[in-house]
Design a protein around this motif. Structure first.
Motif, PDB file in Angstrom:
ATOM      1  N   ASP A  39      45.007  55.537  41.443  1.00 41.93           N
ATOM      2  CA  ASP A  39      45.699  55.087  42.644  1.00 41.93           C
ATOM      3  C   ASP A  39      46.142  53.633  42.537  1.00 41.93           C
ATOM      4  OD1 ASP A  39      45.371  57.566  43.795  1.00 41.93           O
ATOM      5  OD2 ASP A  39      43.591  57.017  44.945  1.00 41.93           O
ATOM      6  N   GLY A  40      45.875  53.016  41.392  1.00 40.53           N
ATOM      7  CA  GLY A  40      46.280  51.632  41.186  1.00 40.53           C
ATOM      8  C   GLY A  40      45.315  50.606  41.738  1.00 40.53           C
ATOM      9  N   ARG A  41      44.109  51.035  42.125  1.00 41.17           N
ATOM     10  CA  ARG A  41      43.113  50.120  42.683  1.00 41.17           C
ATOM     11  C   ARG A  41      42.196  49.625  41.560  1.00 41.17           C
ATOM     12  NH1 ARG A  41      43.974  47.551  47.026  1.00 41.17           N
ATOM     13  NH2 ARG A  41      41.719  47.195  47.062  1.00 41.17           N
ATOM     14  N   ALA A  46      36.723  48.891  38.885  1.00 42.50           N
ATOM     15  CA  ALA A  46      35.732  48.131  38.122  1.00 42.50           C
ATOM     16  C   ALA A  46      34.452  47.918  38.937  1.00 42.50           C
ATOM     17  CB  ALA A  46      36.316  46.786  37.699  1.00 42.50           C
ATOM     18  N   ASP A  47      34.589  47.643  40.221  1.00 43.56           N
ATOM     19  CA  ASP A  47      33.413  47.381  41.053  1.00 43.56           C
ATOM     20  C   ASP A  47      32.518  48.606  41.174  1.00 43.56           C
ATOM     21  OD1 ASP A  47      34.114  44.779  41.432  1.00 43.56           O
ATOM     22  OD2 ASP A  47      34.887  45.028  43.463  1.00 43.56           O
ATOM     23  N   PHE A 363      48.645  33.117  47.054  1.00 39.74           N
ATOM     24  CA  PHE A 363      47.993  34.239  46.389  1.00 39.74           C
ATOM     25  C   PHE A 363      46.613  33.873  45.852  1.00 39.74           C
ATOM     26  CE2 PHE A 363      52.212  35.794  46.696  1.00 39.74           C
ATOM     27  CZ  PHE A 363      52.180  37.166  46.528  1.00 39.74           C
ATOM     28  N   VAL A 364      46.260  32.604  45.921  1.00 40.32           N
ATOM     29  CA  VAL A 364      44.960  32.162  45.402  1.00 40.32           C
ATOM     30  C   VAL A 364      43.895  32.382  46.480  1.00 40.32           C
ATOM     31  CG1 VAL A 364      43.655  30.207  44.495  1.00 40.32           C
ATOM     32  CG2 VAL A 364      46.085  30.458  43.924  1.00 40.32           C
ATOM     33  N   PRO A 365      42.801  33.081  46.169  1.00 41.23           N
ATOM     34  CA  PRO A 365      41.799  33.387  47.195  1.00 41.23           C
ATOM     35  C   PRO A 365      40.994  32.152  47.597  1.00 41.23           C
ATOM     36  CG  PRO A 365      41.004  34.092  45.055  1.00 41.23           C
ATOM     37  CD  PRO A 365      42.425  33.643  44.852  1.00 41.23           C
ATOM     38  N   GLN A 366      40.532  32.143  48.842  1.00 37.12           N
ATOM     39  CA  GLN A 366      39.670  31.067  49.324  1.00 37.12           C
ATOM     40  C   GLN A 366      38.215  31.328  48.988  1.00 37.12           C
ATOM     41  OE1 GLN A 366      41.003  28.202  50.820  1.00 37.12           O
ATOM     42  NE2 GLN A 366      42.823  29.240  49.989  1.00 37.12           N
ATOM     43  N   LYS A 367      37.898  32.589  48.712  1.00 31.28           N
ATOM     44  CA  LYS A 367      36.551  32.948  48.280  1.00 31.28           C
ATOM     45  C   LYS A 367      36.631  34.181  47.397  1.00 31.28           C
ATOM     46  CE  LYS A 367      35.610  35.798  52.388  1.00 31.28           C
ATOM     47  NZ  LYS A 367      34.677  36.052  53.506  1.00 31.28           N
ATOM     48  N   GLY A 368      35.609  34.352  46.558  1.00 27.64           N
ATOM     49  CA  GLY A 368      35.549  35.529  45.708  1.00 27.64           C
ATOM     50  C   GLY A 368      36.660  35.568  44.675  1.00 27.64           C
ATOM     51  N   GLU A 369      37.082  36.767  44.318  1.00 30.22           N
ATOM     52  CA  GLU A 369      38.145  36.927  43.332  1.00 30.22           C
ATOM     53  C   GLU A 369      39.218  37.866  43.860  1.00 30.22           C
ATOM     54  OE1 GLU A 369      36.467  38.479  39.740  1.00 30.22           O
ATOM     55  OE2 GLU A 369      35.981  40.424  40.590  1.00 30.22           O
ATOM     56  N   ARG A 370      40.377  37.733  43.285  1.00 29.07           N
ATOM     57  CA  ARG A 370      41.528  38.528  43.709  1.00 29.07           C
ATOM     58  C   ARG A 370      42.338  38.896  42.465  1.00 29.07           C
ATOM     59  NH1 ARG A 370      44.781  35.633  48.172  1.00 29.07           N
ATOM     60  NH2 ARG A 370      43.362  36.837  49.511  1.00 29.07           N
ATOM     61  N   LEU A 371      42.910  40.080  42.488  1.00 29.28           N
ATOM     62  CA  LEU A 371      43.805  40.511  41.427  1.00 29.28           C
ATOM     63  C   LEU A 371      45.237  40.245  41.869  1.00 29.28           C
ATOM     64  CD1 LEU A 371      44.004  41.981  38.650  1.00 29.28           C
ATOM     65  CD2 LEU A 371      44.334  44.099  39.957  1.00 29.28           C
ATOM     66  N   VAL A 372      45.956  39.436  41.092  1.00 29.16           N
ATOM     67  CA  VAL A 372      47.357  39.139  41.376  1.00 29.16           C
ATOM     68  C   VAL A 372      48.207  39.914  40.378  1.00 29.16           C
ATOM     69  CG1 VAL A 372      49.129  37.350  41.550  1.00 29.16           C
ATOM     70  CG2 VAL A 372      46.777  36.870  42.290  1.00 29.16           C
ATOM     71  N   GLN A 373      49.183  40.641  40.890  1.00 26.92           N
ATOM     72  CA  GLN A 373      49.976  41.552  40.067  1.00 26.92           C
ATOM     73  C   GLN A 373      51.456  41.212  40.136  1.00 26.92           C
ATOM     74  OE1 GLN A 373      48.526  45.011  42.383  1.00 26.92           O
ATOM     75  NE2 GLN A 373      47.814  45.843  40.403  1.00 26.92           N
ATOM     76  N   ASP A 414      42.432  42.659  46.869  1.00 23.39           N
ATOM     77  CA  ASP A 414      41.084  42.152  47.081  1.00 23.39           C
ATOM     78  C   ASP A 414      40.127  43.343  47.011  1.00 23.39           C
ATOM     79  OD1 ASP A 414      41.299  39.208  47.885  1.00 23.39           O
ATOM     80  OD2 ASP A 414      42.817  40.167  49.166  1.00 23.39           O
ATOM     81  N   PRO A 415      38.878  43.118  46.642  1.00 20.03           N
ATOM     82  CA  PRO A 415      37.937  44.227  46.620  1.00 20.03           C
ATOM     83  C   PRO A 415      37.852  44.897  47.980  1.00 20.03           C
ATOM     84  CG  PRO A 415      36.992  42.287  45.577  1.00 20.03           C
ATOM     85  CD  PRO A 415      38.257  41.845  46.228  1.00 20.03           C
ATOM     86  N   ALA A 416      37.638  46.206  47.986  1.00 16.23           N
ATOM     87  CA  ALA A 416      37.567  46.946  49.249  1.00 16.23           C
ATOM     88  C   ALA A 416      36.449  46.446  50.133  1.00 16.23           C
ATOM     89  CB  ALA A 416      37.376  48.436  48.956  1.00 16.23           C
ATOM     90  N   SER A 417      35.433  45.828  49.542  1.00 16.25           N
ATOM     91  CA  SER A 417      34.278  45.356  50.288  1.00 16.25           C
ATOM     92  C   SER A 417      34.502  44.026  50.978  1.00 16.25           C
ATOM     93  CB  SER A 417      33.058  45.233  49.359  1.00 16.25           C
ATOM     94  OG  SER A 417      33.351  44.346  48.282  1.00 16.25           O
ATOM     95  N   THR A 418      35.662  43.387  50.740  1.00 15.73           N
ATOM     96  CA  THR A 418      35.928  42.090  51.349  1.00 15.73           C
ATOM     97  C   THR A 418      37.151  42.148  52.234  1.00 15.73           C
ATOM     98  OG1 THR A 418      37.353  41.332  49.550  1.00 15.73           O
ATOM     99  CG2 THR A 418      35.000  40.940  49.294  1.00 15.73           C
ATOM    100  N   THR A 419      37.273  41.162  53.076  1.00 16.02           N
ATOM    101  CA  THR A 419      38.447  41.044  53.940  1.00 16.02           C
ATOM    102  C   THR A 419      39.337  39.935  53.421  1.00 16.02           C
ATOM    103  OG1 THR A 419      37.149  41.713  55.869  1.00 16.02           O
ATOM    104  CG2 THR A 419      39.236  40.576  56.281  1.00 16.02           C
TER     105      THR A 419
END
Length: 420
Positions: A39-41, A46-47, A363-373, A414-419
């Protein structure tokens, strides 16, 4: 190659899976991860695997779950997860390194072109966890095209009965998430995208049966027979066609190699050679590539000084030198120089025709990690991104490496577990 998780799940009953160690819930998690990937997630895929791949102390647990997590992570970075392991100092590793001390390097692409002109089938393998191999495959595809090579057969292409995935791939000119498993990697995806733009036609040939109830040797034999038969039929249908076949690991061996116990195992290239009478040019880039086990580390140290920053093949006088598992079973072995990181990205990506693109601040996250595509504008919503990279809050922001001649659209996950 189809995902190892899918292959194993199809081969084993629920009871057998439980007896083997991993629970049904573990296998279910792998399949959920694969669904997320389709689904492209990428981040969520990975998580889901992370808890299965590492113990409570954060130490990797060797096996299929860690292998699958590494592949999922690598798709988001274009680089192997974790550092290159320390070299093995075992007898086999030392013997290979000692042989390579006297080897003479030659430019890999030039040697491939010279030899490919004398056949109509070129077979190149890859380590499924190293996107760098896929960038080299694109170099090979570029070099073969002027010689009349026009068929691109990839192990990963989905070989549906109605060939609908290949019909769509040929029509669209770009891969989508249902084109294949490994083509979901942006590097592999762009190798295919650029190859189709050069005029290659995609060919699917993977064996799609389950192999349920067969031993490992029997399952391999069945798969290699099916693969080689499919390719032989394509070649027979067009006697003038020239084919570039891209495979994983041992399918490249054109002579039997050690299998289970003391038995020799014949793989796809050997069977294709026997069926068609065509002597393929077989090229191995796994043995001397960055390894997950470190068995070739001493050899890579020897070759680093010889390569001078280019991909090379090794010769003993006028004869190609091959070592390790595929010694005598392939025509050439390729060594790629150690990757350098430039602005947080591997240097070899630039050879795919890429230019640096700064990731916008939003596009740069304020916390955690993010995938930029980065996607090519105009391709469908299920297209494979042309590049993507993980960005972590508070750390240096890497660049995207994208084509300089195509309009793009950017997206983030962003991971599904984060907002967000």
């Amino acid at each position: 190659m189809r995902s190892a998780a899918v292959v194993v799940t199809m081969m084993l009953s629920t009871a057998a899976m439980a007896q083997d160690g991993p629970s049904k819930a573990d296998w279910d998690a792998i399949n959920v991860s694969l669904k997320q990937l389709k689904d492209g997630r990428y981040l969520d895929a990975a998580d889901i695997l992370r808890s299965l791949a590492f113990d409570a102390a954060g130490k990797p647990k060797p096996g299929i779950f860690y292998s699958q997590w590494r592949e999922a992570q690598t798709r988001m970075t274009a680089e192997p997860a974790g550092p290159e392991p320390q070299p093995s100092d075992g007898p086999e590793a030392k013997a290979a390194a000692e042989r390579l001390v006297a080897a003479t390097p030659r430019d890999a692409i030039a040697e491939i072109v010279a030899r490919a002109a004398k056949t109509r089938v070129v077979i190149l393998n890859e380590n499924h966890g190293l996107p760098r191999d896929r960038a080299f495959a694109l170099e090979v595809a570029r070099a073969l095209r002027p010689l009349g090579y026009s068929l691109l057969a990839a192990e990963t292409f989905w070989n549906a009965d109605d060939q609908a995935p290949m019909a769509r791939l040929a029509k669209d000119g770009f891969p989508v998430h249902s084109s294949g498993h490994y083509t979901q990697d942006p590097v592999f995806g762009d190798f295919v995208r650029q190859s189709l733009a050069m005029g290659y036609r995609p060919v699917a040939y993977e064996e799609m049966g389950s192999g349920k109830g067969l031993s490992r040797a029997e399952s391999i034999a069945r798969r290699e027979e099916a693969q080689s038969s499919s390719l032989a039929k394509v070649l027979a249908a067009d006697p003038k066609a020239k084919m570039f076949v891209y495979v994983g690991h041992s399918h490249v061996a054109e002579e039997p190699i050690d299998g289970s116990g003391n038995a020799k195992q014949s793989w796809m290239a050997a069977l294709l050679k026997a069926k068609t009478g065509i002597d393929p040019l077989t090229i191995d880039q796994v043995t001397l590539g960055q390894s997950a086990s470190g068995y070739n580390g001493l050899a890579r140290r020897v070759l680093a000084a010889k390569a001078s920053g280019r991909s090379v093949v090794l010769f003993d006088g006028d004869r190609p030198m091959t070592v390790g598992q595929y010694a005598g079973a392939v025509d050439l072995q390729v060594y790629h120089p150690t990757t350098r990181m430039v602005k947080g990205r591997p240097d070899w990506l630039a050879a795919m025709g890429r230019k640096s693109m700064v990731i916008p601040a939003g596009f740069v996250p304020q916390k955690g990690e993010r995938l930029v595509q980065a996607f090519i504008a105009g391709e469908s919503d299920d297209a494979i991104p042309v590049d993507q990279v993980l960005v972590q809050a508070g750390k240096n922001v890497p660049v995207l490496l994208v084509p300089g001649d195509k309009p793009l659209r950017l997206a983030m996950q962003d991971p599904a577990s984060t907002t967000p």
